[in-house]
Design an enzyme around this catalytic site. Structure first.
Site, PDB file in Angstrom:
ATOM      1  N   HIS A  95     -53.953   1.592  10.950  1.00 32.84           N
ATOM      2  CA  HIS A  95     -53.974   2.621  12.018  1.00 32.84           C
ATOM      3  C   HIS A  95     -52.862   3.508  12.079  1.00 32.84           C
ATOM      4  CE1 HIS A  95     -57.304   0.445  13.787  1.00 32.84           C
ATOM      5  NE2 HIS A  95     -56.917  -0.531  13.160  1.00 32.84           N
TER       6      HIS A  95
ATOM      7  N   LYS B 279     -21.341   2.038  -3.765  1.00 34.46           N
ATOM      8  CA  LYS B 279     -20.332   1.009  -3.273  1.00 34.46           C
ATOM      9  C   LYS B 279     -19.129   1.533  -3.670  1.00 34.46           C
ATOM     10  CE  LYS B 279     -22.688  -3.356  -3.729  1.00 34.46           C
ATOM     11  NZ  LYS B 279     -22.855  -4.717  -4.360  1.00 34.46           N
TER      12      LYS B 279
ATOM     13  N   GLU C 272     -35.208  -1.844  -7.453  1.00 37.54           N
ATOM     14  CA  GLU C 272     -33.863  -1.900  -8.146  1.00 37.54           C
ATOM     15  C   GLU C 272     -33.830  -2.391  -9.628  1.00 37.54           C
ATOM     16  OE1 GLU C 272     -30.538  -4.015  -6.135  1.00 37.54           O
ATOM     17  OE2 GLU C 272     -30.300  -2.637  -4.861  1.00 37.54           O
TER      18      GLU C 272
HETATM   19  O1  PA5 Z   1     -30.190  -7.292  -5.781  1.00 37.17           O
HETATM   20  C1  PA5 Z   1     -29.047  -6.764  -5.934  1.00 37.17           C
HETATM   21  O2  PA5 Z   1     -28.179  -7.314  -6.989  1.00 37.17           O
HETATM   22  C2  PA5 Z   1     -28.278  -6.394  -4.810  1.00 37.17           C
HETATM   23  O3  PA5 Z   1     -29.253  -5.888  -3.946  1.00 37.17           O
HETATM   24  C3  PA5 Z   1     -27.172  -7.241  -4.167  1.00 37.17           C
HETATM   25  O4  PA5 Z   1     -27.868  -8.189  -3.833  1.00 37.17           O
HETATM   26  C4  PA5 Z   1     -26.531  -6.504  -3.055  1.00 37.17           C
HETATM   27  O5  PA5 Z   1     -25.910  -5.062  -3.443  1.00 37.17           O
HETATM   28  C5  PA5 Z   1     -25.494  -7.346  -2.448  1.00 37.17           C
HETATM   29  O6  PA5 Z   1     -24.373  -7.650  -3.540  1.00 37.17           O
HETATM   30  P1  PA5 Z   1     -23.663  -8.979  -3.391  1.00 37.17           P
HETATM   31  O7  PA5 Z   1     -24.423 -10.137  -3.552  1.00 37.17           O
HETATM   32  O8  PA5 Z   1     -22.699  -8.843  -4.717  1.00 37.17           O
HETATM   33  O9  PA5 Z   1     -22.762  -8.914  -2.168  1.00 37.17           O
END
Ligand code: PA5
Length: 475
Positions: free
Chosen positions: A329, A443, A300
């Site tokens: 394995h 989303k 990310e």
């Molecule tokens: O790392 C990130 O920013 C994302 O993985 C969020 O944690 C995830 O989409 C969940 O978002 P939120 O904490 O706003 O519910």
């Protein structure tokens, strides 16, 4: 040794010999000149990060130095330990993976099945998915009167987490009546978002996330620390480890900074040697969650279509998680003989918490007698060493992070080092490590599909696409 950054008495060391042409052969590995050529850029990125720190725009960094937020977290954790048997985290992505990584690393594997007097805190369940079978099954088997739910969402509007919250709130009310509020603890933005609004209106207990902390950089905030402290993990030691690594990495010199060096090596491996995949492979069951957390951090933070100047970016490495020795394995055949497009990143634990000696039986049978008298951990380490060496002999790039043990102080160092590595690598690619535009797009489409107001355009778009019947098999 040339290509190794040992952190002296600090218990974490990083060996990247097997990334270099001196170990892999000319043309296969990186040269010193490759690294030296990046040193100028490392200085520029470091200077920019220092400036951002001075301006207070690196909350992921500052948070490990700030004691401000810790008191309420410790108080809430103490209440959880005293009052509840179970803690369930409702959150997804970065709002779940840090808590799970800490729990798996620092609590015994069978923590949840130990009787209360043998546990240092609550049991922990990280309910990050919304599979009705798993989530419904979990709720059915928990005594809700003994359970605290920590609803974690920075934005406060993630559909998965909000759906879980709604289900839990209704079930709690049925189980404990008007006392349901005592069973909810919300971790979200201090000011904004629907979850914050509800928290205010209902008067739920809550913890606030400092502005600018996104999920994958939130493990040292209330997101990771509350569940850790509630289960009995020493979060002060964890933060001390993170601070120690921050100090260690407060230099632009690649040769002194393991986080920058690791980021630089992966960047060069991808750009110069076409290694489009990095495989995080700890040789410790307790670190499987760390591998999962790292993969999200790397994916990310770096997986962006455009850099900060809106120019197209060559995709960085795709992270994959693997587990030694199990995946020797399963996956290793491919890593060894398949396409040479990967860097394998090992983590090994020099002194595992348990010693399990292999008995000296069948000494006359050479096929198994040789194992007797050795420790199981010794076998695991031998397998990691042998795998790294075998890969290197084939000219395949790999790195090894060695941990003295798995303690809060060491895990604090490790996770902070990986965060810095990701931020530094983002600097090399020129991308913003703290946004996730593609996740947000997904989303929005899901909101449209589920009928959320304001997302009608997304709903129409989805319907139109779902209407297309081309290229589908109906069986
Ligand atoms: O790392 C990130 O920013 C994302 O993985 C969020 O944690 C995830 O989409 C969940 O978002 P939120 O904490 O706003 O519910």
């Amino acid at each position: 040794m040339l290509a190794s950054l040992a952190m002296k008495a600090h218990t974490v060391s990083f060996d990247f010999n097997n990334m270099m042409e001196s170990a892999l052969g000319r043309g296969k590995g990186l040269s010193l000149a490759d690294l030296q050529a990046l040193q100028m850029r490392a200085r520029a990125i470091h200077a920019r990060m220092q400036e951002m720190r001075r301006n207070g725009t690196t909350p992921f960094y500052d948070i490990v130095f700030s004691e401000n937020g810790l008191r309420p977290i410790l108080d809430m954790a103490e209440r959880a330990r005293e009052r509840f048997e179970n803690l369930v985290v409702l959150g997804i992505g970065g709002s779940a993976l840090g808590a799970r990584a800490l729990h798996q690393a620092l609590n015994p594997g069978h923590h949840n099945s130990l009787p209360r007097e043998k546990r240092s805190g609550t049991r922990l369940f990280v309910a990050d998915n919304i599979d009705p079978v798993t989530f419904g099954g979990l709720l059915d088997q928990l005594d809700l009167s003994q359970t605290l739910f920590n609803v974690i969402s920075r934005s406060g509007e993630t559909a998965e987490t909000l759906a879980q919250f709604l289900i839990v709130r209704e079930r709690l009310e049925r189980a404990v009546g008007p006392r349901y509020k005592e069973h909810l603890l919300v971790t979200t933005d201090a000011e904004r978002g629907p979850l914050r609004e509800i928290t205010r209106a209902e008067g739920f207990r809550s913890l606030a996330l400092p502005p600018g902390i996104v999920g994958r950089y939130s493990v040292f905030s209330a997101v990771g620390l509350l569940p850790a402290a509630a289960t009995g993990i020493d979060v002060r030691a964890l933060l001390a480890g993170a601070r120690e690594m921050a100090g260690r990495c407060d230099t632009a010199d690649l040769w002194k900074n393991p986080a920058y060096m690791n980021g630089a090596l992966h960047f060069l491996a991808q750009r110069k040697k076409r290694k489009g995949i990095c495989v995080m492979m700890p040789y410790s069951d307790s670190l499987a969650g760390v591998a999962e957390w790292f993969c999200q951090l790397w994916a990310e933070s770096l997986g962006k279509e455009r850099d900060i100047k809106r120019k197209a970016v060559v995709a960085p490495q795709c992270p994959v998680r693997s587990l030694g020795a199990t995946d020797q394995h399963s996956q290793l055949q491919l890593y060894m003989d398949g396409p040479d497009d990967k860097v394998i990143d090992f983590i090994r634990v020099e002194k595992p918490a348990h010693a399990v000696e292999i008995p000296r039986l069948y000494a006359d049978k050479s096929d198994l007698g040789y194992l007797g008298g050795h420790d199981l951990g010794e076998l695991l380490l031998a397998e990691q060493t042998a795998t790294a060496m075998a890969l290197a002999k084939k000219g395949r790039m790999n790195t090894t992070v060695a941990l003295d043990g798995v303690t809060p102080h060491i895990i604090g160092q490790l996770l902070f080092m990986f965060q810095l590595q990701a931020v530094f690598a983002a600097g090399l690619y020129g991308v913003n490590p703290f946004d996730q535009p593609a996740v947000e797009e997904g989303k929005r489409l899901a909101y449209g599909m589920m009928g959320r107001g304001g997302f009608e355009k997304e709903r129409r778009e989805l319907k139109a696409r779902q209407g297309e019947k081309n290229n589908r098999f109906i069986v």
